[in-house]
Structure formats: C-alpha cells, structure tokens
Design a protein around this motif. Sequence first.
Motif, short mmCIF file in Angstrom:
data_model
loop_
_atom_site.label_atom_id
_atom_site.label_comp_id
_atom_site.label_asym_id
_atom_site.label_seq_id
_atom_site.Cartn_x
_atom_site.Cartn_y
_atom_site.Cartn_z
N ARG A 135 -126.48 0.77 -4.30
CA ARG A 135 -125.33 1.08 -5.00
C ARG A 135 -125.46 1.50 -6.53
O ARG A 135 -126.51 0.90 -6.87
CB ARG A 135 -124.05 -0.11 -5.22
N ASP A 136 -125.03 2.49 -7.02
CA ASP A 136 -124.99 2.96 -8.35
C ASP A 136 -124.01 2.22 -9.13
O ASP A 136 -122.67 2.42 -8.97
CB ASP A 136 -124.72 4.34 -8.56
N LEU A 137 -124.37 1.26 -10.05
CA LEU A 137 -123.37 0.48 -10.65
C LEU A 137 -122.69 1.02 -11.82
O LEU A 137 -121.61 0.84 -12.15
CB LEU A 137 -124.38 -0.78 -11.18
N ARG A 138 -123.31 2.13 -12.36
CA ARG A 138 -122.76 2.89 -13.61
C ARG A 138 -121.76 3.94 -12.96
O ARG A 138 -120.63 4.11 -13.65
CB ARG A 138 -123.62 3.53 -14.37
N GLU A 139 -122.00 4.54 -11.82
CA GLU A 139 -120.97 5.44 -11.37
C GLU A 139 -120.10 5.07 -10.29
O GLU A 139 -119.47 5.61 -9.80
CB GLU A 139 -121.81 6.75 -10.87
N GLN A 214 -132.94 -3.21 -13.41
CA GLN A 214 -132.63 -2.84 -14.73
C GLN A 214 -132.97 -1.54 -15.20
O GLN A 214 -134.29 -1.02 -14.74
CB GLN A 214 -132.93 -3.84 -15.71
N GLU A 215 -132.17 -0.85 -15.83
CA GLU A 215 -132.77 0.40 -16.46
C GLU A 215 -132.09 0.63 -17.87
O GLU A 215 -130.85 0.43 -18.19
CB GLU A 215 -131.99 1.76 -15.57
N SER A 220 -128.59 -0.84 -13.61
CA SER A 220 -128.07 0.31 -12.99
C SER A 220 -128.06 0.53 -11.69
O SER A 220 -127.05 1.19 -11.13
CB SER A 220 -129.18 1.18 -13.61
N ARG A 221 -128.59 -0.16 -10.83
CA ARG A 221 -128.35 0.01 -9.40
C ARG A 221 -128.46 -1.50 -8.72
O ARG A 221 -129.06 -2.58 -9.27
CB ARG A 221 -129.61 0.61 -8.81
#
Length: 475
Positions: A135-139, A214-215, A220-221
């Motif tokens: 999953r993309d946590l930001r989008e 982490q990014e 982030s994901r």
Amino acid sequence: MKEVVFQASLDGNCLFLNPAWETITGYSVAESQGRQLLDFVREDDRPCIQTYLEQVKTGKQSSDHPVIRLSHKMGSFRFVEIFVWQTLNKHQQVNGLSGTLIDITDRRQAEAALRESEERFRQIADNMEEMFWIRDLRERKFLYINSAYEAFSGLSPQPLFSDENAFLDFVFEPDRDTVLRVFQEVEQSLSYQFRARHRDGSWRWLRVRAFSIQEGGSPSRRIGISADITSILEREQILEVSLKKEQELNALKSQFIATASHEFKTPLTAISSSVELVRYYLNREPQTPFTAVLTKHLNAISDRTTGLDELIMDTLTLSKLDEGKIQVCFQEVDLVALVEQVIVANFTNREDSRQVAVSVLGDPVWVTIDVKLMSHVLTNLLSNAFKFSSTNPGLVIEFSEHAVRLVVTDQGIGIPEKDRAYLFGKFFRASNVHQIKGTGLGLAICKEYVELMQGYLGVDSTEGIGTMFTITFEK
C-alpha cells in the motif's frame, strides 16, 4: 563524455567524429572517418537505422529516436540513442547529416535488471499461499495485491486499487471497525487477526503481519502478509481442551496416588511393627529348626514390605515431580564433603565389606546444588552400583575449568544396548535384572532431580562389563 557528435555525407560516410567515438566503440577517429556509419551498427539494427536516415533526408522523420547497438572493437556492443538532422549548404539544400549518439547502455542494463527483479518478485508473490500486498500510505491506495487474494475470497482485487476500503466487504461485520482502525495505523510494524469470508462461504481467521517502509523520515509504504490460520486456531483449541482434560486427569491421579499411598502405608506400618515384635520375642527363644524357618519367613515378609514401601515413596515422589511440587533449595556446597557424608550414612560397615572407591580430580570448588536432592541421587546411583556388581563401585569427582562432574562406575552386569534408550523411563527395568529387586522408578527420579538442579545425567554401559553414570554441572 559518452555522447558522440558526428557528421556524415548523404550516402552515410563518416566525415567527422569527436573523441567520444573511440571511448564508446574502441575504434580511433582516424580509422573510422571515411567509412560507412552502418559498418559500425549491429547487422540486426541496420534496417531500422537505414529507414530512419532516409526519413531524415526527406524531412519526414518522426519524433521517436531509435535505439541501436554499436559494435565495439573488442566484440561487444553498446546501446546508443541516435539523434540526426539535416545539414544545409548556403543555398539551403541538404548536403549531409549531423547528429549525436548517446550511450545508454548502463540505463538499458539497469532497466533490464529492474524488469528481471520485478518478474522474479511477481513469480514469488503470485505463488505464495498467503495474501501479499503493498500500500502507498501517502496516497492511501493499494499498489500491488497477489493472486492469493482472489484465490481465498473469490473476489477480483481490481476494485481495491480505486477504493482501498473495498476489502471490508469480505470482513466479518463485527470485526470491521477494529480492522479499519488498525488498517489505518502507520506504526512501523503490526500484527492482528480478524475473520473473513472464504470463497466457499465459510468464515476463516486471518492473521495479518505488516511493516512500513520509511522515505524522507516518514512511513511511505506498507507491506503486509495475510495468512489463513483457521486450522492452527482449531488445533490450538483442541490442544487446549486436551490439556485441560489432562490436567483434570493428573489431578485425579495425584489424588488417587496420595489416597492409595496413605491406605497402603497404614497396614504396611502395622505389618512391619508386627514383624519386628515377633522377631523380638523369637530372638529370646532357644534356636530350633522351627525358629529358623520362622525367621526365614519373617525376613521375607520384611523384604516385601520394605520393597512395597519404597515403591509407594517413589510413586509419591514422581507424582510431586509431575505436579511441580518439588522445591529446590540451592546453596553453595562442598561437594567432596557431601559425598563423604552420603557414603558414611549409607555405605559403611556393609556385610560384604565392600566400599566406595572415591577419587578427586582437579582443584575442588563449591557447587550450587540442592543438598537433599543431590544426596538422594548419589544414594540411588551408588546403591545400584552395589546391587548390580560384586566389586567395589567407583566414584570420581572431577573439577575442570568449564564443569563439575561426578562419575559413578561399576564392573557389573551392564545394560543391554536395546534397553539404554528407555533406561530413564518410569517403571522401566532392563531385561537382564528380573531377579534383582527394584521399582523401576529410581533412575527416572534421579534424572528429574539432576535436571531440577540444572545439571545433566548421562549413562554409558556395556553388557557384561559394567556401567558408568555421569552427572554434569556446567559452570
């Protein structure tokens, strides 16, 4: 630089090449000028570049720039992207071609490696029995869901790529709020369980394990694995029920043993007292053949009651061990002195005049053990050594840098090889000791006692030669 600048005639002869040409192809500028540009292009790519050059000459080329392979002098090749345009004379007539060749070999190799890596990833992920997802946590959207999702639920994963909460449709309704709350967490790692509808209509338990990537200092994901643990939970439930039943049976067994032992001890005490009383009066009478026969039978009764009393006491001890009711009182002990006390208390003034041959190796140190338990173990092992041999048993106390060992040896009947694996089992007696008294519980108790003191009891034996028991305490 890795960008070749060139000029060529309309028929394709090289008129100018910058030094990057030699870097990319291995051919010097001098030996390359005047030759056809196509001479340096891999044969499979020549039709493509010929078509492109003809389009440039006529001014009809597309915006796409072909990628071709330039042959290297050493036999390898380099990928280059070619850009070509017309060269005009002062009359604005096309009189040649100019262009650049950009070396993109490293990029192509990186792209190929990435495609290969992605393909390996998909092969692994799509062959997993567990559901695997990214999953993309930001989008807040799914990037990847493997085929196990559809295999489990019977649902296509496609709706989840546009609405990540669509998976809640197959979650057991009472679990949805909890699942949604945990699903939205962004902790580094998490694990949770919930019920989901299987494609066959049944409800199954899933265990989810997920961790974040982490990014830029923030998650982030998230990568997760969802596994069907229904059968595991069912087995755990069966084991729990079985364990409860076993505990109930053990409690009943312990109660029975305690009650039966008490009931046996009372008449045994009466029998022993009566035997001693009869023996007392018998010893006051003149010795006759009748008194000799009577004494023989009294001794037999005494031996049987003693053996039965030992069996009852050993059974009670094992019952306490099974229930964890044996308390261990650790203390620093002079092991050599303890051994001497055990021998004096139990093995001096024997009728056969045999005695324990004790030897000490190394510098004695005090050992942390339970005096009562250790005394019992030594007494049992030395009693067996006397019982199963006709020579003096040996006891070696060895103090080394890493361990303390007590080795009890005898030169007796030994233990058959087929019996050694079962020697420490409860009520087990070796096949060659049927004529020698024993309960078959002593060694089982000794092993338990030694392990309670954080030691190890081992045995080495050869039938007809003798036996060696070793107690080891690691430092």
